[in-house]
Design an enzyme around this catalytic site. Structure first.
Site, PDB file in Angstrom:
ATOM      1  CG  ASP A  75      -1.958  -1.132   1.155  1.00  9.64           C
ATOM      2  OD1 ASP A  75      -3.035  -0.940   0.580  1.00  9.64           O
ATOM      3  OD2 ASP A  75      -1.638  -2.216   1.680  1.00  9.64           O
ATOM      4  CG  HIS A 116      -2.194   4.086  -1.435  1.00 13.27           C
ATOM      5  ND1 HIS A 116      -3.430   3.976  -2.015  1.00 13.27           N
ATOM      6  CD2 HIS A 116      -2.145   3.143  -0.463  1.00 13.27           C
ATOM      7  CE1 HIS A 116      -4.125   3.029  -1.401  1.00 13.27           C
ATOM      8  NE2 HIS A 116      -3.354   2.499  -0.457  1.00 13.27           N
ATOM      9  CG  ASP A 148      -4.073  -0.591  -3.058  1.00 14.73           C
ATOM     10  OD1 ASP A 148      -4.555  -0.914  -4.162  1.00 14.73           O
ATOM     11  OD2 ASP A 148      -4.770  -0.475  -2.032  1.00 14.73           O
ATOM     12  CG  ASN A 198      -8.639  -1.802  -3.089  1.00 12.51           C
ATOM     13  OD1 ASN A 198      -7.513  -1.891  -2.622  1.00 12.51           O
ATOM     14  ND2 ASN A 198      -9.512  -0.909  -2.649  1.00 12.51           N
ATOM     15  CG  HIS A 199      -6.656   2.233  -4.304  1.00 10.93           C
ATOM     16  ND1 HIS A 199      -7.081   3.541  -4.260  1.00 10.93           N
ATOM     17  CD2 HIS A 199      -7.068   1.688  -3.139  1.00 10.93           C
ATOM     18  CE1 HIS A 199      -7.706   3.775  -3.126  1.00 10.93           C
ATOM     19  NE2 HIS A 199      -7.707   2.664  -2.415  1.00 10.93           N
ATOM     20  CG  HIS A 226      -4.532  -5.655  -1.802  1.00 14.05           C
ATOM     21  ND1 HIS A 226      -3.513  -4.804  -1.402  1.00 14.05           N
ATOM     22  CD2 HIS A 226      -5.620  -4.860  -1.969  1.00 14.05           C
ATOM     23  CE1 HIS A 226      -3.958  -3.568  -1.345  1.00 14.05           C
ATOM     24  NE2 HIS A 226      -5.244  -3.570  -1.681  1.00 14.05           N
ATOM     25  CG  HIS A 229      -7.485  -3.696   1.415  1.00 14.35           C
ATOM     26  ND1 HIS A 229      -7.712  -2.712   0.471  1.00 14.35           N
ATOM     27  CD2 HIS A 229      -8.632  -3.789   2.124  1.00 14.35           C
ATOM     28  CE1 HIS A 229      -8.944  -2.254   0.608  1.00 14.35           C
ATOM     29  NE2 HIS A 229      -9.516  -2.882   1.598  1.00 14.35           N
ATOM     30  CG  HIS A 272      -4.089   1.950   4.563  1.00 10.30           C
ATOM     31  ND1 HIS A 272      -4.127   3.200   3.972  1.00 10.30           N
ATOM     32  CD2 HIS A 272      -4.193   1.059   3.549  1.00 10.30           C
ATOM     33  CE1 HIS A 272      -4.263   3.058   2.661  1.00 10.30           C
ATOM     34  NE2 HIS A 272      -4.310   1.765   2.386  1.00 10.30           N
TER      35      HIS A 272
END
Length: 716
Positions: A32, A34, A72, A140-141, A229, A257, A259
């Site tokens: 993650d 991002h 992610d 998922n992002h 995830h 996933h 955080h």
């Protein structure tokens, strides 16, 4: 056959001492990241890129064998050019070089990377010089989408900078084939599963449609590492994946996933494997879980023993959060006092100043951290209090905090929790979501239609299908998703009514439609297929529109060149414009299209009213009646020609073909083996494995991870 560059028995140097021998894997674990989150923010825009460079720098300094990412990597499904460019720049800077790769791959890479045009690991490509391979699943992002089902990770994989694995496109059965790695005498079976909607994956686990394949030879000698995830914490009846669903032969699960950083491996007492949750490397939501110190992990694996070292990230912006309940301070705040609002504001200012002082003291010890911290003060004003102006309050901290617009958040807990409100106010649910909770679009759609008045409830579509279509429209920008789902369901219902041959009475038709809808709601697998097919059609139409837009722009430029500066009212010019209009219509018809992509492109060029009308956007249905035909019209048309009906027949009785996932209960541990997921038929039969028989060992950071079993402190 390509062979790994530099695969040999030489010992790695650098930090770690005796751990860097020829039998030890060193893996940097992170999830993650991002990239691109708040990239347009003038203060926080570069936070994700700076921290990503720090993660890669740690990998280079520790001379890891490879980097393992848990999804992610990007924040947006369609990252900007700046984000993609920064990611490529970092990977090229830190992951390319002459340092030899010390491990080899034993599995069939054509199976591990079957969806790639280059089905082999990047460091075995003779045209690339990779020093640190990166293995990553999608989250998922940054999940695959569009007509070709591509994602940003596929771009990095095609460029040779990343190895994208763990991708599954089937909605009926998932076979997870591991990447088999070997370094000296240590062998790792790396399993990966990219993000899948939690409800669907939950149902597939319940129906035993998820299989983790194992090596045929010496299956007990492999260290089994699984990267996933999904939701780990329970957000609903089926909106998460319980750890008990996973196979018990796994040694370590890296869970993405979530955080909140819980990177220290925690042992599941039922399945006997360890779970490590690295958490995110950037603050994306102002919730208490994000305030935990951010870490990445340095995983050592030797044989069946492992050790996880925590590495604190120093470039993460500090985040402090605190809650205030005004009702808990009756000596300070009285709701009947006319100046109570000013007193609350002064109290909040004092709290913010204390939080800023704490953040400043923490930052002084590390100059690499950004100067401005993130501050969050959550104020519960239940009990008759009134909130003050947040905007006026935030102006005092414009140059001191990184999030001046949302420093203070007012909320109220329900004073009557025992009272259950039957009528759901959809407007309130949207305008004021709970702090720290994930508000999902499909859940809102489902709740709205379930609690709405009878006259506005869905009679043809299902709430779940409509919710997923709206989610596709919001998250993936599939503008045709809702329209295609409606068309698909309408066509299927029309075929059902034709086959049933019910009398043309509105009451009977409504009853048949209701029965058909209820049968679809029970058959969740069939509903998943319908939604998926509708999304594929929407993406296909979007691709056709993009081609038509490009073709239309080319023809428009040709029209400008041919027309020049002539008078549009001139006869010759009018004749040319009409000729061009007919030629374009035939040319587009030759491409298999009935209309242009832009209905206004003919205006002002002598096009007739019929041509202008045909220039609007239209879609060719795959089957069924015309676009504007209602169910009654379709039913009447079917009466005139029953002999030509060749559709699939439907059963007269509606049968519940799928059990309700919400009623699924876990089997006690004594019978746990009988509910395990199936493996390959050719694999040897395995019983319930104890922790001692599998030889998994986990020690703390202070101890040597490769102690002998006799001196291990772990209790069996």
């Amino acid at each position: 056959m390509r062979t790994p560059r530099g695969t040999g028995a030489s010992t790695c140097g650098g930090a770690g001492g005796h751990r860097n021998d020829e039998d030890t894997f060193k893996i940097l674990v992170a999830t993650d990241i991002h990239l691109g989150y708040l990239e347009k923010d003038p203060v926080r825009g570069n936070d994700t890129f700076v921290t990503f460079n720090e993660i890669l720098d740690h990998a280079q300094k520790n001379e890891v064998d490879f980097i393992l990412l848990g999804g992610d990597l990007f924040h947006d499904n369609k990252p900007s050019r700046k984000t993609v460019h920064s990611c490529l720049e970092s990977l090229r800077k830190y992951c390319m070089g002459d340092r030899p790769v010390q491990f080899e791959i034993l599995s069939d890479q054509a199976v591990n990377f079957h969806y790639s045009k280059f089905p082999w690991v990047n460091y075995q490509d003779e045209n690339l010089n990779i020093s640190i391979p990166v293995f990553s699943i999608h989250g998922n992002h940054d999940d695959p989408t569009g007509a070709d089902a591509l994602c940003a990770l596929d771009i990095l994989s095609c460029a040779g900078l990343l190895n994208h694995f763990g991708r599954s496109t089937s909605v009926e059965k998932i076979d997870i084939s591991p990447i088999l790695l070997r370094k000296g005498r240590t062998k790792i079976a790396l399993y990966g599963l990219g993000a899948i909607p939690d409800e669907r994956l939950y149902r597939m686990f319940v129906n035993k449609q998820v299989t983790m394949l194992r090596p045929k030879e010496d299956e007990d000698s492999w260290f089994n590492l699984f990267v996933i995830h999904q939701n780990r914490s329970k957000h609903g009846a089926t909106n998460y994946i319980p750890e008990q669903f996973l196979d018990d032969f796994i040694n370590l699960v890296v869970w993405g996933h979530e955080h909140e950083c819980k990177i220290a491996p925690f042992q599941n007492e039922q399945q006997r494997f360890y779970v490590s949750q690295p958490g995110s490397s950037v603050v994306t939501s102002l919730s208490p879980g994000e305030a935990v110190k951010k870490h990445i992990g340095l995983l050592h694996v030797k044989g069946k023993k492992m050790k996880m070292e925590k590495i604190a990230l120093e470039t993460v912006r500090t985040f402090h959060i605190e809650d205030i309940v005004l009702a808990d301070h009756p000596e300070l705040f009285n709701p009947d006092n006319p100046n109570v609002t000013q007193a609350i504001q002064a109290f909040c200012m004092e709290k913010v100043e204390l939080m800023l002082d704490t953040a400043e003291r923490e930052r002084l010890g590390n100059p690499r951290q950004p100067e401005k911290p993130i501050i969050r003060l959550r104020v519960d004003y239940a009990g008759g209090f009134e909130p003050f102006s947040v905007h006026r309050f935030s102006q005092k901290y414009m140059h001191r905090v990184a999030n001046p617009k949302d420093i203070v958040h007012f909320f109220r807990h329900r004073e009557q929790k025992e009272k259950k409100d039957i009528d759901l106010n959809f407007g309130k649910l949207v305008s004021r979501p709970a702090e720290g909770t994930t508000l999902r679009v499909e859940d809102l759609v489902k709740q709205y239609f379930q609690t709405a008045e009878k006259k506005v409830q869905l009679s043809l579509l299902t709430e779940r299908g409509m919710g997923e279509a709206v989610q596709e429209f919001v998250d993936k920008e599939e503008k045709e998703a809702i329209e295609e789902l409606v068309k698909f369901q309408l066509e299927k219902t029309q075929r059902f009514l034709k086959e049933r041959r019910t009398d043309a009475v509105e009451e009977k038709i409504d009853e048949e439609v209701r029965k058909f809808r209820e049968s679809r709601k029970k058959n969740t697998e069939e509903e998943d297929k319908e939604v998926r097919e509708a999304m594929i059609r929407a993406r296909a139409h979007r691709s056709e529109d993009e081609v038509l837009v490009a073709a239309s722009s080319d023809e428009d430029s040709m029209d400008i060149e041919m027309t020049g500066t002539s008078n549009p009212s001139d006869g010759l010019s009018s004749t040319l414009s009409r000729g061009r209009g007919r030629a374009r219509g035939r040319a587009r018809g030759a491409r298999g299209q009935n209309s242009t992509a832009r209905g206004s492109s003919r205006r002002g060029r002598g096009a007739t009213s019929q041509e202008s009308a045909s220039g609007s956007r239209s879609y060719k249905p795959v089957s069924g009646p015309g676009k504007n035909m209602s169910i009654m019209d379709a039913f009447r048309s079917s009466k005139t020609d029953r002999s030509s009906n060749s559709f699939q027949s439907y059963s007269e009785d509606i049968v519940d073909v799928d059990s309700d996932p919400e009623d699924t209960s876990f089997v006690p541990p004594s019978s746990k083996i009988n509910q395990r997921l199936p493996t390959m038929s050719s694999l040897s039969k395995r019983g319930s494995q104890s922790q001692a028989s599998r030889g998994v060992d986990f020690e703390s950071d202070e101890d040597d991870p490769f102690m002998s079993p006799a001196t291990s402190r772990r209790t069996k």
